[in-house]
Design an enzyme around this catalytic site. Structure first.
Site, PDB file in Angstrom:
ATOM      1  N   GLY A   9      -1.702 -17.903 -11.646  1.00 52.97           N
ATOM      2  CA  GLY A   9      -1.718 -17.880 -13.123  1.00 52.97           C
ATOM      3  C   GLY A   9      -0.445 -17.279 -13.696  1.00 52.97           C
ATOM      4  N   ILE A  10       0.653 -17.431 -12.984  1.00 54.23           N
ATOM      5  CA  ILE A  10       1.923 -16.805 -13.393  1.00 54.23           C
ATOM      6  C   ILE A  10       2.476 -17.428 -14.680  1.00 54.23           C
ATOM      7  N   ASP A  14      -0.569 -13.487 -19.475  1.00 52.77           N
ATOM      8  CA  ASP A  14      -0.512 -12.262 -18.670  1.00 52.77           C
ATOM      9  C   ASP A  14       0.437 -12.421 -17.486  1.00 52.77           C
ATOM     10  N   ARG A  34       0.503 -24.794 -11.192  1.00 52.38           N
ATOM     11  CA  ARG A  34      -0.019 -26.146 -11.058  1.00 52.38           C
ATOM     12  C   ARG A  34       1.174 -27.087 -11.085  1.00 52.38           C
ATOM     13  N   LEU A  65      -5.965 -24.475  -7.985  1.00 56.40           N
ATOM     14  CA  LEU A  65      -6.823 -23.449  -7.368  1.00 56.40           C
ATOM     15  C   LEU A  65      -7.786 -24.023  -6.337  1.00 56.40           C
ATOM     16  N   SER A 131     -13.274  -9.722 -17.034  1.00 50.66           N
ATOM     17  CA  SER A 131     -13.311  -9.830 -18.501  1.00 50.66           C
ATOM     18  C   SER A 131     -14.515  -9.107 -19.096  1.00 50.66           C
ATOM     19  N   GLU A 133     -16.276 -10.360 -21.133  1.00 50.58           N
ATOM     20  CA  GLU A 133     -17.312 -11.379 -21.305  1.00 50.58           C
ATOM     21  C   GLU A 133     -18.441 -11.217 -20.280  1.00 50.58           C
ATOM     22  N   TYR A 155     -18.265 -19.131 -19.196  1.00 48.98           N
ATOM     23  CA  TYR A 155     -17.095 -18.369 -18.748  1.00 48.98           C
ATOM     24  C   TYR A 155     -17.528 -16.979 -18.257  1.00 48.98           C
ATOM     25  N   HIS A 185      -6.719  -9.129 -25.057  1.00 43.16           N
ATOM     26  CA  HIS A 185      -5.355  -8.636 -25.279  1.00 43.16           C
ATOM     27  C   HIS A 185      -4.441  -9.784 -25.684  1.00 43.16           C
ATOM     28  N   ARG A 284     -19.269 -20.705 -31.938  1.00 44.35           N
ATOM     29  CA  ARG A 284     -19.768 -20.847 -30.555  1.00 44.35           C
ATOM     30  C   ARG A 284     -21.284 -20.957 -30.504  1.00 44.35           C
TER      31      ARG A 284
HETATM   32  P1  NDP Z   1      -3.878 -18.084 -19.908  1.00 43.62           P
HETATM   33  O1  NDP Z   1      -4.834 -19.147 -20.297  1.00 43.62           O
HETATM   34  O2  NDP Z   1      -2.692 -17.816 -20.774  1.00 43.62           O
HETATM   35  O3  NDP Z   1      -3.328 -18.390 -18.424  1.00 43.62           O
HETATM   36  C1  NDP Z   1      -4.169 -18.927 -17.438  1.00 43.62           C
HETATM   37  C2  NDP Z   1      -3.340 -19.225 -16.207  1.00 43.62           C
HETATM   38  O4  NDP Z   1      -4.183 -19.803 -15.206  1.00 43.62           O
HETATM   39  C3  NDP Z   1      -2.202 -20.237 -16.443  1.00 43.62           C
HETATM   40  O5  NDP Z   1      -1.118 -19.894 -15.637  1.00 43.62           O
HETATM   41  C4  NDP Z   1      -2.838 -21.537 -15.962  1.00 43.62           C
HETATM   42  O6  NDP Z   1      -1.888 -22.507 -15.551  1.00 43.62           O
HETATM   43  C5  NDP Z   1      -3.590 -21.024 -14.741  1.00 43.62           C
HETATM   44  N1  NDP Z   1      -4.647 -21.952 -14.319  1.00 43.62           N
HETATM   45  C6  NDP Z   1      -5.703 -22.387 -15.043  1.00 43.62           C
HETATM   46  N2  NDP Z   1      -6.439 -23.222 -14.320  1.00 43.62           N
HETATM   47  C7  NDP Z   1      -5.828 -23.319 -13.091  1.00 43.62           C
HETATM   48  C8  NDP Z   1      -6.086 -24.045 -11.903  1.00 43.62           C
HETATM   49  N3  NDP Z   1      -7.134 -24.865 -11.810  1.00 43.62           N
HETATM   50  N4  NDP Z   1      -5.244 -23.919 -10.861  1.00 43.62           N
HETATM   51  C9  NDP Z   1      -4.171 -23.117 -10.921  1.00 43.62           C
HETATM   52  N5  NDP Z   1      -3.854 -22.410 -12.032  1.00 43.62           N
HETATM   53  C10 NDP Z   1      -4.674 -22.518 -13.088  1.00 43.62           C
HETATM   54  O7  NDP Z   1      -4.725 -16.750 -19.699  1.00 43.62           O
HETATM   55  P2  NDP Z   1      -4.274 -15.211 -19.840  1.00 43.62           P
HETATM   56  O8  NDP Z   1      -2.930 -15.044 -19.267  1.00 43.62           O
HETATM   57  O9  NDP Z   1      -4.579 -14.751 -21.202  1.00 43.62           O
HETATM   58  O10 NDP Z   1      -5.351 -14.522 -18.890  1.00 43.62           O
HETATM   59  C11 NDP Z   1      -5.112 -14.309 -17.499  1.00 43.62           C
HETATM   60  C12 NDP Z   1      -6.448 -14.090 -16.803  1.00 43.62           C
HETATM   61  O11 NDP Z   1      -7.084 -12.965 -17.388  1.00 43.62           O
HETATM   62  C13 NDP Z   1      -7.442 -15.236 -16.940  1.00 43.62           C
HETATM   63  O12 NDP Z   1      -8.188 -15.303 -15.750  1.00 43.62           O
HETATM   64  C14 NDP Z   1      -8.348 -14.806 -18.085  1.00 43.62           C
HETATM   65  O13 NDP Z   1      -9.608 -15.407 -17.973  1.00 43.62           O
HETATM   66  C15 NDP Z   1      -8.384 -13.301 -17.862  1.00 43.62           C
HETATM   67  N6  NDP Z   1      -8.621 -12.494 -19.031  1.00 43.62           N
HETATM   68  C16 NDP Z   1      -7.788 -12.585 -20.119  1.00 43.62           C
HETATM   69  C17 NDP Z   1      -7.977 -11.775 -21.213  1.00 43.62           C
HETATM   70  C18 NDP Z   1      -7.107 -11.883 -22.437  1.00 43.62           C
HETATM   71  O14 NDP Z   1      -7.500 -11.329 -23.492  1.00 43.62           O
HETATM   72  N7  NDP Z   1      -5.941 -12.517 -22.357  1.00 43.62           N
HETATM   73  C19 NDP Z   1      -9.052 -10.760 -21.229  1.00 43.62           C
HETATM   74  C20 NDP Z   1      -9.864 -10.762 -20.034  1.00 43.62           C
HETATM   75  C21 NDP Z   1      -9.634 -11.576 -18.986  1.00 43.62           C
HETATM   76  P3  NDP Z   1      -1.252 -23.579 -16.610  1.00 43.62           P
HETATM   77  O15 NDP Z   1      -0.122 -22.850 -17.287  1.00 43.62           O
HETATM   78  O16 NDP Z   1      -0.821 -24.690 -15.717  1.00 43.62           O
HETATM   79  O17 NDP Z   1      -2.364 -23.947 -17.559  1.00 43.62           O
HETATM   80  P1  GDR Z   2     -12.422 -14.715 -26.687  1.00 47.32           P
HETATM   81  O1  GDR Z   2     -11.128 -15.012 -27.576  1.00 47.32           O
HETATM   82  O2  GDR Z   2     -13.444 -15.776 -26.772  1.00 47.32           O
HETATM   83  O3  GDR Z   2     -12.879 -13.322 -27.021  1.00 47.32           O
HETATM   84  O4  GDR Z   2     -11.831 -14.780 -25.206  1.00 47.32           O
HETATM   85  P2  GDR Z   2     -10.931 -16.026 -28.798  1.00 47.32           P
HETATM   86  O5  GDR Z   2      -9.651 -15.647 -29.438  1.00 47.32           O
HETATM   87  O6  GDR Z   2     -11.097 -17.439 -28.382  1.00 47.32           O
HETATM   88  O7  GDR Z   2     -12.167 -15.650 -29.777  1.00 47.32           O
HETATM   89  C1  GDR Z   2     -12.338 -14.346 -30.293  1.00 47.32           C
HETATM   90  C2  GDR Z   2     -13.435 -14.358 -31.341  1.00 47.32           C
HETATM   91  O8  GDR Z   2     -12.991 -15.091 -32.492  1.00 47.32           O
HETATM   92  C3  GDR Z   2     -14.008 -16.000 -32.889  1.00 47.32           C
HETATM   93  N1  GDR Z   2     -13.417 -17.118 -33.624  1.00 47.32           N
HETATM   94  C4  GDR Z   2     -12.620 -18.071 -33.122  1.00 47.32           C
HETATM   95  N2  GDR Z   2     -12.115 -18.237 -31.872  1.00 47.32           N
HETATM   96  C5  GDR Z   2     -11.274 -19.293 -31.662  1.00 47.32           C
HETATM   97  N3  GDR Z   2     -10.717 -19.464 -30.439  1.00 47.32           N
HETATM   98  N4  GDR Z   2     -10.956 -20.177 -32.674  1.00 47.32           N
HETATM   99  C6  GDR Z   2     -11.451 -20.044 -33.940  1.00 47.32           C
HETATM  100  O9  GDR Z   2     -11.156 -20.839 -34.826  1.00 47.32           O
HETATM  101  C7  GDR Z   2     -12.304 -18.923 -34.189  1.00 47.32           C
HETATM  102  N5  GDR Z   2     -12.952 -18.462 -35.294  1.00 47.32           N
HETATM  103  C8  GDR Z   2     -13.612 -17.367 -34.945  1.00 47.32           C
HETATM  104  C9  GDR Z   2     -14.668 -16.397 -31.576  1.00 47.32           C
HETATM  105  O10 GDR Z   2     -15.960 -16.956 -31.806  1.00 47.32           O
HETATM  106  C10 GDR Z   2     -14.718 -15.037 -30.878  1.00 47.32           C
HETATM  107  O11 GDR Z   2     -15.828 -14.308 -31.340  1.00 47.32           O
HETATM  108  C11 GDR Z   2     -10.616 -14.123 -24.856  1.00 47.32           C
HETATM  109  C12 GDR Z   2     -10.018 -14.881 -23.673  1.00 47.32           C
HETATM  110  O12 GDR Z   2      -8.726 -14.367 -23.409  1.00 47.32           O
HETATM  111  C13 GDR Z   2     -10.867 -14.723 -22.432  1.00 47.32           C
HETATM  112  O13 GDR Z   2     -10.181 -15.288 -21.316  1.00 47.32           O
HETATM  113  C14 GDR Z   2     -11.112 -13.234 -22.179  1.00 47.32           C
HETATM  114  O14 GDR Z   2     -11.913 -13.055 -21.042  1.00 47.32           O
HETATM  115  C15 GDR Z   2     -11.755 -12.589 -23.399  1.00 47.32           C
HETATM  116  O15 GDR Z   2     -10.879 -12.768 -24.517  1.00 47.32           O
HETATM  117  C16 GDR Z   2     -11.976 -11.100 -23.199  1.00 47.32           C
END
Ligand code: NDP
Ligand code: GDR
Length: 334
Positions: A9-10, A14, A34, A65, A131, A133, A155, A185, A284
């Protein structure tokens, strides 16, 4: 000897900060990407363009993956000391539409990597980004490492499975494996479909006359939103502890989607009420309501604390959008 890390996920938000963090600490970094026909890894462009870094201290390898054999081969060749597992389908809303692939990659993808590592000698240290979640509809507020999992989204179920598997491999097979249980974040590198980036980008576009309306779901949705670079800097520290343990990473301060609107639009001298509408499409089927993190254990164990206030983070994201969308201006349009 230099430390060698492997990141899945580089290319994500994150991953792109983590690779910078590890390079700064002197690591050699390998990343799994990917392999799309059109190779665009925007968040890594600056590193790939640096001849001192690309293919010298940063190496990319292609694999999805579910390409178990390829991932096994990459790990055997790289022999990392530390594996940071970030890859997965990360959109909670989308997980209702694509639950099978979400579980395939997020749940089974994590187990497959653990199984590959089981055959390594020595077994690399392993960090999984879990997460908030997993808590879904929690009985206790705030949540910490001992709060039971009660996920309410596909998820969340997938992350809960992966989180428990990491614990099982730690307890049963002696892995140095940790879950970073992360609350939301954000950053200028956040994907555009997440609500925070959707808001900051739209506010900037509206200010510049490039967009006339922003459509969102639940404006009262409440989350514990922190700053992404703070979170990834904790990942490396977690793998340097004497004993592996899971840590909650969170700010402990709740905010609503409306708070984002107030600050982002307000900073550009706009009233969000003039521009924002809501639509059921973005609401949702189930949405956790009381997610709030207690990061006291992380504060004690790795002296971790957030570096930015909520308001500073929102403004940084808005300023970034203004710079990107309006490159001729060094200042935001007021
Ligand atoms: P992003 O969606 O920005 O990045 C996801 C990464 O995973 C990308 O590099 C993507 O590749 C890669 N990926 C997705 N599917 C596959 C696959 N099938 N095979 C290989 N690589 C894959 O997420 P974040 O950086 O925000 O989050 C990183 C991790 O932390 C995730 O697991 C997320 O669920 C978790 N997380 C994030 C939080 C947040 O608030 N940001 C909070 C809690 C958990 P590509 O660029 O090709 O799509
Ligand atoms: P989340 O982030 O589901 O918490 O997952 P997201 O920004 O998608 O939603 C946060 C909250 O906002 C509400 N919401 C909307 N969300 C989106 N995407 N689009 C809209 O138009 C909108 N309007 C309101 C959502 O219902 C939700 O309550 C993120 C991801 O980074 C996950 O990978 C990670 O695990 C969790 O944060 C912690």
């Amino acid at each position: 000897m230099m430390n060698t890390a492997l990141i899945t996920g580089i290319t994500g938000q994150d991953g792109s900060y983590l690779v910078e963090d590890l390079l700064e600490r002197g690591y050699v970094v390998h990343g799994i990407v990917r392999t799309p026909s059109l190779q665009r890894w925007q968040r890594l462009d600056h590193l790939l363009a640096d001849p001192e870094v690309h293919d010298k201290r940063l190496f990319l390898h292609g694999a999805d993956l579910d390409d178990v054999t390829t991932i096994r081969r990459i790990i055997a060749g790289v022999q990392p000391g530390e594996v940071y597992h970030l890859a997965g389908q990360s959109h909670v809303g989308a997980s209702f539409e694509i639950p099978e692939s979400t579980c395939e990659f997020t749940a089974m993808g994590t187990l497959r990597i653990l199984e590959i590592l089981r055959d390594c000698r020595p077994v690399p240290k392993f960090l999984h980004v879990s997460s908030s979640e997993i808590f879904g509809s929690p009985d206790q507020v705030p949540q910490d490492e001992s709060t039971p999992h009660r996920p309410i989204t596909p998820y969340g179920v997938a992350k809960s499975f992966a989180t428990d598997m990491v614990r099982v491999y730690r307890e049963s097979f002696g892995f140095f494996a940790c879950n970073a249980i992360c609350f939301n974040h954000e950053s200028p590198r956040r994907g555009e479909s997440f609500v925070t980036r959707k808001i900051t980008r739209s506010a900037a576009k509206i200010k510049l006359g490039l967009q006339t309306q922003l459509t969102l779901g639940n404006l009262d949705a409440c989350r514990d939103w922190g700053y992404a670079p703070d979170f990834v800097s904790a990942f490396q520290c977690m793998l340097q502890q004497d004993e592996p343990q899971d840590l909650v990473l969170a700010t402990g301060i709740p905010h609503t989607v409306k708070d984002w609107l107030e600050i982002a639009f307000g900073y550009l001298d706009l009233d969000w009420r003039d521009w924002v509408t809501t639509d059921q499409r973005f609401v949702r089927k189930a949405d956790p309501r009381e997610l709030l993190g207690d990061a006291r254990r992380a504060r004690r164990a790795i002296e971790w604390k957030p570096s930015r206030t909520f308001e500073e983070m929102v403004i940084e994201m808005v300023e970034h959008e203004m710079r990107v969308l309006n490159p001729d201006s060094s200042q935001p349009v007021q």
